[in-house]
Design a protein around this motif. Structure first.
Motif, PDB file in Angstrom:
ATOM      1  N   SER A  62       0.746 -65.840  43.700  1.00  0.00           N
ATOM      2  CA  SER A  62       1.331 -64.504  43.822  1.00  0.00           C
ATOM      3  C   SER A  62       1.586 -64.137  45.290  1.00  0.00           C
ATOM      4  O   SER A  62       2.601 -63.534  45.633  1.00  0.00           O
ATOM      5  CB  SER A  62       0.362 -63.520  43.179  1.00  0.00           C
ATOM      6  OG  SER A  62       0.818 -62.232  43.293  1.00  0.00           O
ATOM      7  N   LEU A  63       0.642 -64.554  46.111  1.00  0.00           N
ATOM      8  CA  LEU A  63       0.745 -64.292  47.558  1.00  0.00           C
ATOM      9  C   LEU A  63       1.943 -65.058  48.165  1.00  0.00           C
ATOM     10  O   LEU A  63       2.719 -64.504  48.944  1.00  0.00           O
ATOM     11  CB  LEU A  63      -0.568 -64.786  48.165  1.00  0.00           C
ATOM     12  CG  LEU A  63      -1.062 -64.281  49.480  1.00  0.00           C
ATOM     13  CD1 LEU A  63      -2.583 -64.333  49.456  1.00  0.00           C
ATOM     14  CD2 LEU A  63      -0.574 -65.130  50.612  1.00  0.00           C
ATOM     15  N   GLU A  64       2.083 -66.317  47.753  1.00  0.00           N
ATOM     16  CA  GLU A  64       3.178 -67.142  48.277  1.00  0.00           C
ATOM     17  C   GLU A  64       4.549 -66.631  47.833  1.00  0.00           C
ATOM     18  O   GLU A  64       5.530 -66.755  48.558  1.00  0.00           O
ATOM     19  CB  GLU A  64       3.001 -68.597  47.813  1.00  0.00           C
ATOM     20  CG  GLU A  64       1.866 -69.295  48.533  1.00  0.00           C
ATOM     21  CD  GLU A  64       1.703 -70.761  48.142  1.00  0.00           C
ATOM     22  OE1 GLU A  64       0.861 -71.420  48.745  1.00  0.00           O
ATOM     23  OE2 GLU A  64       2.422 -71.233  47.232  1.00  0.00           O
ATOM     24  N   ARG A  65       4.592 -66.059  46.647  1.00  0.00           N
ATOM     25  CA  ARG A  65       5.862 -65.515  46.141  1.00  0.00           C
ATOM     26  C   ARG A  65       6.175 -64.150  46.749  1.00  0.00           C
ATOM     27  O   ARG A  65       7.236 -63.597  46.542  1.00  0.00           O
ATOM     28  CB  ARG A  65       5.813 -65.402  44.611  1.00  0.00           C
ATOM     29  CG  ARG A  65       6.004 -66.743  43.920  1.00  0.00           C
ATOM     30  CD  ARG A  65       6.120 -66.621  42.412  1.00  0.00           C
ATOM     31  NE  ARG A  65       4.852 -66.234  41.814  1.00  0.00           N
ATOM     32  CZ  ARG A  65       4.681 -65.173  41.044  1.00  0.00           C
ATOM     33  NH1 ARG A  65       5.698 -64.367  40.793  1.00  0.00           N
ATOM     34  NH2 ARG A  65       3.505 -64.895  40.533  1.00  0.00           N
ATOM     35  N   GLY A  66       5.218 -63.620  47.485  1.00  0.00           N
ATOM     36  CA  GLY A  66       5.420 -62.327  48.146  1.00  0.00           C
ATOM     37  C   GLY A  66       5.170 -61.135  47.239  1.00  0.00           C
ATOM     38  O   GLY A  66       5.487 -59.995  47.594  1.00  0.00           O
ATOM     39  N   ASN A  67       4.595 -61.379  46.074  1.00  0.00           N
ATOM     40  CA  ASN A  67       4.315 -60.275  45.144  1.00  0.00           C
ATOM     41  C   ASN A  67       3.049 -59.525  45.513  1.00  0.00           C
ATOM     42  O   ASN A  67       2.867 -58.378  45.127  1.00  0.00           O
ATOM     43  CB  ASN A  67       4.152 -60.808  43.714  1.00  0.00           C
ATOM     44  CG  ASN A  67       5.458 -61.299  43.136  1.00  0.00           C
ATOM     45  OD1 ASN A  67       6.515 -61.006  43.677  1.00  0.00           O
ATOM     46  ND2 ASN A  67       5.391 -62.050  42.068  1.00  0.00           N
ATOM     47  N   TYR A  68       2.167 -60.213  46.190  1.00  0.00           N
ATOM     48  CA  TYR A  68       0.878 -59.616  46.501  1.00  0.00           C
ATOM     49  C   TYR A  68       0.598 -59.702  48.000  1.00  0.00           C
ATOM     50  O   TYR A  68       0.749 -60.757  48.611  1.00  0.00           O
ATOM     51  CB  TYR A  68      -0.237 -60.339  45.712  1.00  0.00           C
ATOM     52  CG  TYR A  68      -1.615 -59.855  46.040  1.00  0.00           C
ATOM     53  CD1 TYR A  68      -1.992 -58.542  45.778  1.00  0.00           C
ATOM     54  CD2 TYR A  68      -2.533 -60.703  46.642  1.00  0.00           C
ATOM     55  CE1 TYR A  68      -3.265 -58.103  46.107  1.00  0.00           C
ATOM     56  CE2 TYR A  68      -3.808 -60.268  46.960  1.00  0.00           C
ATOM     57  CZ  TYR A  68      -4.163 -58.967  46.689  1.00  0.00           C
ATOM     58  OH  TYR A  68      -5.406 -58.516  47.017  1.00  0.00           O
ATOM     59  N   THR A  69       0.209 -58.563  48.579  1.00  0.00           N
ATOM     60  CA  THR A  69      -0.168 -58.521  49.994  1.00  0.00           C
ATOM     61  C   THR A  69      -1.688 -58.617  50.081  1.00  0.00           C
ATOM     62  O   THR A  69      -2.392 -57.758  49.539  1.00  0.00           O
ATOM     63  CB  THR A  69       0.305 -57.205  50.646  1.00  0.00           C
ATOM     64  OG1 THR A  69       1.707 -57.070  50.402  1.00  0.00           O
ATOM     65  CG2 THR A  69       0.032 -57.193  52.132  1.00  0.00           C
TER      66      THR A  69
END
Lengths: 66, 158
Positions: free
Chosen positions: A34-41
């Motif tokens: 999720s982090l790599e996809r930019g969905n989660y900071t």
């Protein structure tokens, strides 16, 4: 303002899978994905943990895009 | 996600059983206020036994799930549906709680309106005694369901 990250690039350079990195920083594989996809900071703590595991400065991996 | 589905489905089953047991007690009980002796005959149906048995089974299952299957999933029997594996799941749990709270404020307000109209539409004491139990049970089940759906939606979003 948006936080952009290069986790995927540096993770692959370090020869780690998402599962490996997740285990090293004590989160689920889904969180890394999720982090790599930019969905989660991530929190500052997780960002620091990732930079420590990848032997990089936090600024190399995370930056602010205006 | 599996832990939340497990927890909320078991919560919903328990809420349904509790509502059925309470409704059976209301249906079977006799309250006589006409006579000078105020007579109250409360009847506890077998459904209470089913509810207690189900609650015991789910407690054992929760313990087993937290020790074995849900161990790597971050499931904690104490925190139940608020269990989280990492900070992302903690955030999901917070979002789902917020959505559930917002939903509940609306549904509870609607329940008050329903109760007002029920009082106006029926004279049956039996129905009037049963309606609050049904309404509260519906609210409880919806609350578990909304939390579950909100959790799944945010899990896909984040």
């Amino acid at each position: 303002m948006e936080v952009v990250n290069h986790v995927q690039y540096y993770r692959k350079q370090a020869g780690l899978t998402q599962e490996n990195l997740a285990q090293l920083v004590n989160v689920s594989r889904k969180t890394i994905n999720s982090l790599e996809r930019g969905n989660y900071t991530p929190s500052l703590l997780l960002a620091l943990q990732i930079s420590k595991v990848l032997h990089l400065e936090i600024n190399d991996i995370f930056s602010i895009e205006e | 996600m599996k832990k939340i589905i497990f927890e909320q489905v078991s919560n919903m089953i328990l809420a349904i059983l509790l509502a059925c047991a309470a409704a059976s007690t209301i249906a079977g009980s006799n309250i006589n206020t006409d006579s000078s002796d105020y007579l109250v005959d409360i009847h506890f149906d077998k459904l209470w036994l089913v509810f207690i048995l189900a609650a015991f089974i789910f407690t054992v299952l929760r313990y087993g799930y937290s020790k074995y299957l849900g161990k790597h999933d971050g499931y904690d029997a104490k925190n139940a549906e608020f269990s989280y594996q990492d900070e992302r799941e903690k955030l999901i749990s917070q979002h789902a709680t917020k959505i559930t709270y917002q939903f509940m404020t609306n549904i509870l307000a609607a329940s008050i309106i329903v109760l007002v109209f029920c009082n106006a539409l029926t004279n049956s004491i039996f129905v009037l005694r049963l309606i609050p139990v049904i309404l509260i049970a519906i609210c409880l089940i919806l609350m578990f369901f909304v939390y579950l759906v909100a959790w799944i939606v945010y899990d896909h979003k984040l």
